[in-house]
Design an enzyme around this catalytic site. Structure first.
Site, PDB file in Angstrom:
ATOM      1  N   GLU A 180      -4.850  -3.927   0.619  1.00 53.59           N
ATOM      2  CA  GLU A 180      -4.649  -2.722  -0.204  1.00 53.59           C
ATOM      3  C   GLU A 180      -5.735  -2.552  -1.266  1.00 53.59           C
ATOM      4  O   GLU A 180      -5.487  -2.744  -2.457  1.00 53.59           O
ATOM      5  CB  GLU A 180      -3.243  -2.747  -0.802  1.00 53.59           C
ATOM      6  N   GLU A 464       3.209  -4.248   3.752  1.00 56.28           N
ATOM      7  CA  GLU A 464       2.482  -5.497   3.486  1.00 56.28           C
ATOM      8  C   GLU A 464       2.483  -6.352   4.760  1.00 56.28           C
ATOM      9  O   GLU A 464       2.822  -7.544   4.741  1.00 56.28           O
ATOM     10  CB  GLU A 464       3.073  -6.293   2.307  1.00 56.28           C
ATOM     11  N   GLU A 488       1.896   5.286  -2.563  1.00 55.52           N
ATOM     12  CA  GLU A 488       2.464   4.651  -3.757  1.00 55.52           C
ATOM     13  C   GLU A 488       1.406   4.424  -4.842  1.00 55.52           C
ATOM     14  O   GLU A 488       1.724   4.451  -6.029  1.00 55.52           O
ATOM     15  CB  GLU A 488       3.146   3.329  -3.386  1.00 55.52           C
TER      16      GLU A 488
HETATM   17  C1  NOJ Z   1       6.008  -1.985  -1.243  1.00 52.18           C
HETATM   18  C2  NOJ Z   1       6.168  -0.882  -0.252  1.00 52.18           C
HETATM   19  O1  NOJ Z   1       4.912  -0.453   0.214  1.00 52.18           O
HETATM   20  C3  NOJ Z   1       6.915   0.224  -0.912  1.00 52.18           C
HETATM   21  O2  NOJ Z   1       6.995   1.351  -0.050  1.00 52.18           O
HETATM   22  C4  NOJ Z   1       8.278  -0.260  -1.302  1.00 52.18           C
HETATM   23  O3  NOJ Z   1       8.942   0.751  -2.014  1.00 52.18           O
HETATM   24  C5  NOJ Z   1       8.202  -1.506  -2.174  1.00 52.18           C
HETATM   25  N1  NOJ Z   1       7.328  -2.474  -1.602  1.00 52.18           N
HETATM   26  C6  NOJ Z   1       9.560  -2.149  -2.361  1.00 52.18           C
HETATM   27  O4  NOJ Z   1      10.003  -2.711  -1.156  1.00 52.18           O
HETATM   28 CA    CA Z   2       2.764  -1.601  -0.288  1.00 50.69          CA
END
Ligand code: NOJ
Ligand code: CA
Length: 683
Positions: A180, A464, A488
């Site tokens: 990422e 991940e 995100e």
């Molecule tokens: C990382 C994920 O990419 C995201 O979409 C998720 O909300 C959070 N982890 C919590 O699981």
């Molecule tokens: Ca993530």
């Protein structure tokens, strides 16, 4: 990463020298060569003083210069010297197979094959075969090793030797943030350690190249580590004992792939990765269903809701019922609810043994909510955040999937939020062992999850994750994954994703397979105009992502109120499908722009998406992909010419016009802009 002890390497050098001497007799074996069906790409393989080597050319111009092959093991002779090319076999293959879901329904696998046998001079029973497949869009090769005892691989010696003046698009490898990172565009000479897919353009407007791997099973994922000028070495993530891969006496590696194209979009319009994976082993997979989903998710990322319990808990009965209604009224089939299960309170990142996958918070009645969703013709999407504790998940996943199956839930988003190298598993005696997200254990863990999920007719969308290597062909229930910076980062990333991000993903991460990017944010500055984190695209580009970022499941990631405030733009998200008869990358270059046309599967409509980087540009879109002689109503969602991601991101024009395949549509893409078009077939 741990280095192998010096003593061991000295021992190897001695051994290598000894074996190398014997091999001199076999120096300069005649090279073997195989070309692509169209004759343009040539793969040559030979033994040089007992050391296996390969090279790749396009139209007789070198693409990959002489590069080494082989292995080093913790014990026993390395497989890199003392080897003669003792025999070859050739073949060719041409067939077309059908995907249960995908970016295109029919995939042609047309290649020529060469198997080059390398054997130790003193022991013709031992060595490896290099199986090489050459397609019109690149090459794949893998090792098929034969030995007499299990192997502890400490290093795979495969190299990709490219001109160092090439330009490269890459994310750093072996850092804490997994895959990422914001993409770099640099001279190849500036690359340090980089993940694959790794994309480069050879100097002087030369061909485009993408290095990756296919069918990563029971092996460590690789990253590339630049040695002197342009030499990219495969590096395998080591396990906690310092061994990269524990392999059987006879073992086969994943395919190492080099896609080659005249134009950058040629890298995308290539099915090498899928073709090098094995066919579906799950049989009937009609339960793996593409679709669109909404969720209780973005609120946690912009900090108005929480995963854990408390006054702002997102996963409540009331919020979920509202989301179920919104989904049912707007044509979404899934509702993702994160934070429904016990374990989120406090700091849940990298935490161990925290999560339950069967027990809900008291304000989330999972039985009643699933029943209500069923009543409304939709269903919940499950969520399993492991926070990187693999053992805790493996111990509970069977019960978690059984619960979901009983409730009619057929998709589960998993998550592995832990720093790279910090996934944990426990030995039977309780000793913790730490693993990389792309190491052999994690690779095998993901397969165990897929297999357990398949038993319950559940599809997996992993966040991940380990990178995609096309395993969806073999296990079509691996429906999507993350594995790059997604939306995100626009909620809390400093900096957020730059305007070049999606036009770069198209030529890098997305070469490997579907991505659950979670597009469709309509409130582009959810934390206020002065906040460092925001969406750096126009509204039109948010729509375009449903076409430019392929995933058979697509989220409409924003809050329902933000969609209801812009019903005209929202109409495109309601209309756009997620499963395609065919897909064509039309034009673009990494970081500049990307334009896709896709035809809906099971229908006659076409969709176009264009995502632009930081500089305004004009697009003249020829419509010759449309069916000849047919009229279409084009519904266009375009940047207003005055729009700009930074100071005028919402300015969008929605137009309708009649078109045929002989027409051309012209439009402007503003900085960070985009275009989304639906072509409704009329006759
Ligand atoms: C990382 C994920 O990419 C995201 O979409 C998720 O909300 C959070 N982890 C919590 O699981
Ligand atoms: Ca993530």
């Amino acid at each position: 990463m741990p280095r192998r002890p010096l003593i061991l390497s000295i021992a190897f050098m001695l051994l290598a020298a000894a074996v190398g001497t014997t091999s001199n007799a076999h120096a300069q074996d005649a090279p073997a060569r195989i070309t692509s069906p169209d004759g343009r790409i040539a793969f040559t393989v030979w033994s040089e003083q007992g050391a296996p080597r390969y090279a790749v050319a396009l139209d007789n111009e070198t693409v990959v210069r002489a590069s080494r092959l082989g292995f080093r093991f913790a014990e026993g002779a390395p497989l890199e010297t003392g080897l003669a090319l003792t025999g070859t076999q050739t073949g060719s293959h041409d067939d077309t197979w059908e995907q249960p879901w995908g970016e295109r329904r029919l995939v042609r696998d047309h290649h020529n094959e060469l198997v080059a046998s390398f054997r130790y001079a003193g022991n013709p029973e031992r060595g490896f075969d290099l199986r090489i497949r050459v397609f019109d869009s690149g090459v794949g090769f893998r090792y098929e090793v034969m030995g007499d005892a299990p192997h502890a691989i400490i290093d795979e010696m495969t190299r990709f030797n490219l001109p160092e003046q090439s330009t490269a698009w890459w994310v750093p490898a072996a850092g804490w943030n997994r895959y990422e990172y914001i993409y770099e565009e640099t001279s190849l000479s500036e690359v340090d350690r980089a993940h694959s897919p790794f994309t480069a353009r050879l100097p002087d407007d030369g061909p485009w190249v993408a290095i990756h791997e296919a069918a990563l099973h029971d092996y460590s994922g690789f990253y590339l580590d630049q040695q002197r000028g342009g030499i990219l070495d495969v590096k395998l993530a080591p396990g906690p004992d310092g061994i990269a891969v524990h392999a059987d006496a006879n073992f086969t590696t994943p395919w190492r792939t080099i896609q080659i194209a005249d134009a950058a979009v040629g890298l995308i319009n290539s099915d090498i990765i899928l073709n090098l994976n094995e066919p579906n082993v799950l049989g009937d997979v009609s339960w793996v269903e593409p679709g669109k989903y909404v969720g209780i998710w973005w609120g946690m990322h912009i900090n108005t809701q929480t995963w854990g319990s408390g006054p702002n808990h997102g996963a409540t009965n009331e919020n979920t019922r509202e989301m179920i209604e919104f989904a049912a009224e707007n044509g979404f089939d899934g509702i993702l609810v994160e934070g429904w299960n016990l374990g989120w309170d406090g700091d849940w990142f990298n935490r161990q043994e925290t999560f339950s996958f069967t027990e809900a918070y008291p304000d989330f009645d999972i039985e009643a909510l699933s029943a209500y969703a069923r009543e409304r013709g939709v269903r919940l999407v499950g969520h399993h955040e492991t926070s990187g504790d693999l053992t805790n998940y493996e111990n509970q996943m069977e019960a978690g999937f059984a619960l979901y199956e009983r409730l009619g839930i057929s998709q589960v988003k998993t998550g592995y939020v832990a720093d790279a190298g910090d996934l944990v598993r426990y030995e039977a005696d309780g000793t913790p062992r730490y693993e990389w997200h792309y190491g052999q254990y994690a690779v095998n863990h993901h397969l165990r999850v897929l297999q357990a999920a398949a038993e319950h007719r559940i599809s997996i969308n992993a966040h991940e994750p380990v990178k995609d290597t096309g395993i969806r062909r073999t296990y079509p229930n691996w429906i999507s994954r993350e594995g790059a910076r997604g939306q995100e980062y626009n909620a809390w990333g400093v900096p957020p994703n730059p305007p070049e991000h999606v036009p770069t993903l198209a030529f890098t991460r997305l070469l490997s397979g579907p991505m659950d990017f979670t597009p469709g944010i309509f409130d582009l500055m959810p934390r206020g105009e002065d906040a460092p984190s925001r969406v750096q695209t126009t509204l039109a580009q948010q729509l375009a992502h449903y076409v430019t970022i392929y995933s058979p499941i697509q989220m409409a990631a924003d809050l329902p109120d933000n969609y209801l405030a812009r019903p005209d733009a929202f109409q495109f998200i309601r209309d756009v499908p997620t499963d395609w008869e065919t897909s064509i990358a039309l034009e673009g270059e990494p970081g500049q722009h990307i334009v896709f046309a896709r035809q809906e599967r099971g229908g006659a409509d076409w969709y176009v998406g264009a995502a632009n980087g930081g500089a305004a540009r004009h697009v003249g879109l020829g419509l010759d992909f449309l069916e000849d002689g047919r009229t279409y109503t084009a519904q266009l969602y375009l940047d207003h010419p005055d729009a700009h991601w930074e100071h005028n991101p919402y300015a969008m024009m929605i137009r309708e016009m009649q078109v045929t395949s002989t027409d051309e549509i012209e439009f402007t893409l503003v900085p960070g802009g985009g275009a989304a078009i639906r072509f409704v077939a009329e006759n």
